[in-house]
Design an enzyme around this catalytic site. Structure first.
Site, short mmCIF file in Angstrom:
data_model
loop_
_atom_site.label_atom_id
_atom_site.label_comp_id
_atom_site.label_asym_id
_atom_site.label_seq_id
_atom_site.Cartn_x
_atom_site.Cartn_y
_atom_site.Cartn_z
N THR A 149 0.84 -0.64 -0.11
CA THR A 149 0.30 -0.12 -0.02
C THR A 149 1.14 1.12 -0.14
O THR A 149 0.24 2.53 -1.09
CB THR A 149 -1.26 0.09 1.07
OG1 THR A 149 -1.69 -1.31 1.10
CG2 THR A 149 -2.08 1.30 1.09
N ARG A 174 -14.07 4.14 10.26
CA ARG A 174 -13.50 2.49 11.51
C ARG A 174 -12.06 3.26 11.85
O ARG A 174 -11.31 3.27 11.60
CB ARG A 174 -14.05 1.41 10.51
CG ARG A 174 -13.79 1.09 9.37
CD ARG A 174 -13.90 -0.07 8.13
NE ARG A 174 -13.14 -0.48 7.32
CZ ARG A 174 -13.09 -1.27 6.93
NH1 ARG A 174 -13.22 -2.54 7.81
NH2 ARG A 174 -11.59 -2.01 5.76
N TRP A 190 -8.80 1.95 12.82
CA TRP A 190 -7.93 0.99 11.83
C TRP A 190 -6.98 0.32 13.34
O TRP A 190 -6.16 -0.72 13.29
CB TRP A 190 -6.78 1.48 11.26
CG TRP A 190 -6.18 1.07 10.26
CD1 TRP A 190 -5.70 -0.46 9.92
CD2 TRP A 190 -4.71 1.49 9.67
NE1 TRP A 190 -4.59 -0.92 9.62
CE2 TRP A 190 -4.44 0.53 9.27
CE3 TRP A 190 -4.39 2.76 9.90
CZ2 TRP A 190 -2.80 0.94 8.66
CZ3 TRP A 190 -2.86 2.84 8.57
CH2 TRP A 190 -2.18 1.64 8.26
N ASP A 239 -12.33 3.28 3.28
CA ASP A 239 -10.77 3.78 4.48
C ASP A 239 -10.25 5.13 3.46
O ASP A 239 -9.24 4.91 3.04
CB ASP A 239 -10.34 2.38 4.65
CG ASP A 239 -10.41 1.46 5.53
OD1 ASP A 239 -12.25 1.76 6.18
OD2 ASP A 239 -10.21 0.82 5.09
N ASP A 261 -8.14 3.48 0.57
CA ASP A 261 -7.10 4.10 0.44
C ASP A 261 -6.96 5.50 -0.85
O ASP A 261 -5.59 5.18 -0.56
CB ASP A 261 -5.60 3.28 -0.03
CG ASP A 261 -6.03 1.80 1.41
OD1 ASP A 261 -7.29 2.07 2.35
OD2 ASP A 261 -5.30 1.29 1.68
N GLN A 311 -6.38 -1.57 -2.68
CA GLN A 311 -5.71 -0.26 -1.94
C GLN A 311 -4.75 0.18 -3.47
O GLN A 311 -3.77 -0.40 -3.70
CB GLN A 311 -4.13 -1.16 -1.22
CG GLN A 311 -4.40 -1.51 0.06
CD GLN A 311 -5.03 -2.63 0.68
OE1 GLN A 311 -5.27 -4.18 -0.79
NE2 GLN A 311 -4.31 -3.11 1.67
#
Length: 543
Positions: A315, A448, A450, A389, A368, A345
């Site tokens: 990532t 959320r 991580w 995310d 991402d 990602q």
């Protein structure tokens, strides 16, 4: 309560009743001093060696037996161990033959290098504070407060880098991860111990921010920087160099211009990137300081790539644009990753640049999108697009007057805006989204957790209909629900429903006093460093 914790609390109380010089720097009885050294080395596998090394560092420093000398010695020990770990990583690289493992190991070398740099900065800042310069952490001066903020920022980053290194081994057999993990464990624990001690010794009483909207510039931003940001026409900015894909500039690619820019510059170096689509991946290293990229506007100057996890990359390495040199500024540019949701990602912009600013920029991707990896970052009048995310990392980041757009995910995927990665309650990291717009086109969750102490706040923000009534989503099971810090204050729109929000212990519908602690002025001491750059920003709470 252990003896070392009790000792630290006693000293903490002393900080607020007498001067720093007479409480923190006075000589300590050797037994108390040994307790402090033991705390600096707690949970270290090679405990006795750690204690011995810190004793040696203290004696070599000549600053006597006091809490500060232990802190400085512990930072030096962490720095030395990080350098040693970085030197060992190439040996592991020679053992690996798989491409993803090779990329992960290369990431580790760079990330541990970040830690070495940040720990070196921390040692220099400690010398400024306590090396005879007369600065007292408890005197309320600008220099003391700013230096204290720097220390917590750099130590917070140095603690996180090793985690990112190990996360890169996702999708591998992880046998080489174990070889690297042993070297990194001690570095991470030492930094964690220092952060814990430093936080307790130097905690300051709550100071509410003034509620005002001001045009302000941080100390690190020069008048030249401010005037550059206020000019709307790049042609009158007198840039140092020009990039044009049609050949009507000095360079055709942005990478060429960055490579020719001076290293470790203390002055702003402006690169004007004319409108066009630039298909290149940019990695602006730590040595490239005070670079400013100026484009012709969102959707006009576009930097695009399609690197992604499914290509065998980590990532960290998928970013179309990655910046780590201090003092980076971008204006009127689109950062884009076109890999799509099917490729997992795929980062459009990764930021490890301390005191960085992004003004009127667009960051576009899917999973991402914006990797606010570490250090202090500010985004003003920006647009962020993604699915899962898509604002994540462990930086101290403020997004103000921004628009956040959600996109269509893969079937069965849930759209989550943030995944903040704070690992320790002593890290001064988190995301603040203020005076902004969440424009959801899909059922959307605000974030959320991580990591265990994930911290995210939405304030004075409009939320559209498809923001789900519960607001937030679990990572898995009950993970971090007691330890995270999520908050909302004075949000509006059909997506804001206080009665339906999650009932987690770590979720807060904030009152004004609590919200004040998350303003630019209080949460990240923005008057000193946030790059207003001539653009109005709200230092307190908006009306």
């Amino acid at each position: 309560m252990g003896i070392t914790t009790a000792l630290l609390l006693v000293m903490l109380m002393s900080v607020h009743t007498s001067s720093y010089e007479t409480t923190i720097l006075k000589p300590y009885k050797e037994d108390n001093f040994r307790s402090l050294v033991a705390k600096a080395c707690q949970f270290i596998d090679a405990h006795e060696l750690c204690v011995s090394n810190i004793w040696t560092h203290v004696k070599e420093s000549g600053h006597g037996l006091n809490p500060h000398s232990v802190l400085r010695a512990a930072v030096k020990e962490a720095h030395d161990k990080a350098k040693l770990a970085m030197e060992r990583i190439p040996t592991v690289m020679m053992l690996s033959i798989r491409s993803r493992e090779q990329v992960a190991i290369e990431d580790c070398k760079e990330l541990v290098g970040f830690s070495v740099t940040e720990l070196a900065w921390s040692m220099l800042e400690m010398n400024k504070l306590h090396g005879g310069g007369g600065i007292d952490l408890d005197d309320g001066s600008h220099d003391a407060a700013a230096a204290g903020g720097n220390l917590k920022t750099w130590l917070s980053a140095a603690m996180s880098n090793q985690d990112t290194c190990l996360e890169g081994f996702e999708g591998t057999e992880r046998k080489y991860e174990e070889l690297i993990k042993g070297s990194l464990r001690q570095v991470t624990q030492l930094v964690s111990n220092v952060l814990d001690m430093y936080t307790q010794l130097n905690a300051l009483p709550f100071k509410a921010s003034r509620n005002e909207s001001v045009i302000a510039s941080p100390e690190w931003l020069t008048e030249t920087d401010e005037s550059l940001m206020m000019r709307h026409d790049p042609s009158v900015m007198h840039p140092n160099t020009v990039v044009a894909i049609d050949g009507k500039g000095k360079y055709r690619t942005i990478n060429e211009a960055i490579n020719e820019a001076p290293n470790h510059s203390t002055k702003r170096y402006v690169i004007y990137v004319k409108k066009g689509v630039y298909k290149e991946n940019i990695d602006l290293k730590k040595k490239k300081t005070n670079i400013m990229l100026v484009g012709d506007g969102i959707g006009q100057t576009i930097i695009t790539g399609d690197r992604n996890f499914m290509q065998g990359l980590t990532t960290f390495r998928t970013a179309t644009v990655a910046v780590s040199g201090r003092g980076f500024i971008a204006k009127d540019i689109t950062f884009r990753n076109t890999a799509g949701p099917q490729n997992r990602q795929a980062v459009a912009l990764r930021v490890d640049s301390d005191q960085s600013a992004f003004y009127r920029c667009s960051v576009e991707g899917y999973q991402d999108t914006l990797y606010a990896h570490s250090l202090r970052q500010f985004y003003r009048d920006c647009e962020i697009y993604g699915t899962i995310d898509f604002i994540f990392g462990n930086g101290a980041a403020v997004l103000q007057n921004c628009k956040i757009y959600t996109r269509v995910p893969l079937p069965l995927q849930k759209v989550t805006i943030t995944a903040q990665g704070r690992k320790s309650p002593n890290q001064n990291t988190g995301f603040v989204i203020q005076n902004s717009y969440v424009l959801a086109t899909q059922p959307t969750y605000l974030g959320r957790p991580w990591k265990l102490y994930s911290r995210t706040v939405y304030m004075n923000t409009y939320m559209s209909q498809l923001v789900q009534p519960r607001g937030w989503l679990e990572w898995f099971g009950n993970f971090a629900l007691d330890t995270l810090w999520y908050g909302e204050y004075n949000n509006i729109g059909p997506g804001w429903r206080s009665s339906g929000r999650v009932k987690w212990p770590g979720y807060h519908i904030m009152d004004k006093r609590t919200a004040l602690s998350f303003t630019v002025g209080s949460f990240i001491d923005g008057r000193r460093w946030l790059p207003a750059t001539g653009v109005t920003f709200t230092a307190g709470l908006a009306n």
